[in-house]
Every structure is written in structure tokens, then in C-alpha cells.
Write a protein that holds these residues in place. Sequence first.
Motif, PDB file in Angstrom:
ATOM      1  N   GLN A  58       0.836  -1.200   0.000  1.00  0.00           N
ATOM      2  CA  GLN A  58       0.000   0.000   0.000  1.00  0.00           C
ATOM      3  C   GLN A  58       0.873   1.252   0.000  1.00  0.00           C
ATOM      4  O   GLN A  58       0.609   2.200  -0.735  1.00  0.00           O
ATOM      5  N   TYR A  65       0.846   4.106  -2.806  1.00  0.00           N
ATOM      6  CA  TYR A  65       0.442   5.460  -2.427  1.00  0.00           C
ATOM      7  C   TYR A  65       1.523   6.497  -2.707  1.00  0.00           C
ATOM      8  O   TYR A  65       1.221   7.666  -2.922  1.00  0.00           O
ATOM      9  N   LYS A 113      -2.717  10.457   0.578  1.00  0.00           N
ATOM     10  CA  LYS A 113      -2.140   9.118   0.427  1.00  0.00           C
ATOM     11  C   LYS A 113      -0.620   9.161   0.441  1.00  0.00           C
ATOM     12  O   LYS A 113       0.017   8.374   1.145  1.00  0.00           O
ATOM     13  N   TYR A 114      -0.026  10.070  -0.324  1.00  0.00           N
ATOM     14  CA  TYR A 114       1.439  10.035  -0.331  1.00  0.00           C
ATOM     15  C   TYR A 114       2.043  10.590   0.946  1.00  0.00           C
ATOM     16  O   TYR A 114       3.119  10.171   1.362  1.00  0.00           O
TER      17      TYR A 114
END
Length: 127
Positions: free
Chosen positions: A11, A15, A99-100
Motif C-alpha cells: 500500500q 500510495y 495518500k502520499y
Amino acid sequence: PGKNETKTLKQCRDYIRPLFKLCKTRRLEGAMMDHILNIVKYCEMGEFVKAHDSYMDVAIGRAAWPIGVTMVGIHARSGRAKIESSNVAHVMNSELQRKYLTSVKRLMSYSQKKRTDVDPSKKVLNM
């Protein structure tokens, strides 16, 4: 490594990809790049408290947060509308940035866990 660690790693990799794309195409905002560079620099130096502060700056900012009751009187006040507006331009409102930045935070935590040479006073608890 267990299943959860493997899932988290995948994940995190997925991401953070958009961040790398933004860097390669030189389309990452200057302020965002400055914060991420600070985070990386502090992690490399072993200054995880400072890295965490820089992360908090980019994630939630330093603006004053209204705490408490917002409607105390019977009359509406003009300043209250600004406090309650949900359309404030904010980093965590963007799904991509959220997300990042989550991945950056996970990498900070991982880096801190792996660095046994760093004094505990320079580490952040419960990352």
C-alpha cells in the motif's frame, strides 16, 4: 514479515508513486517539496522529532484551530462562518496528497525503528 506488514508495504509503495511522478515531471508544489526535503534531511540526521514537526506542518499546518463552542449567543456572528467553512484549501482534503503523505509518515516511522544508533530523546513515541 507477516501478512499485515507485507500489505502495508504494498500500500505504501502504491500510495507514494504519485509523489515520485510529480517529482520526475517537476510538478510538485514548492512548499510541499520543501517540507518533504526537510523531513528526509531530518530523518537522515536522526532528528526524528524535527522530522515529525515538519510532517505536522505540511499535514495540518500551524493555523489556529477553533476549539470549543462556536455558537454561544442568539445572534450569528460573521467570524463564525469562516471557522465552520469546510471548503478550506488544505493538504489533507486532497486524496492524492493524503495518500502520499501517509506513506511519507510510514517511511519516517520505519526509519526511526531501524535507527538504533539514534538517541531516544530524538525519537518520537507512538508514531
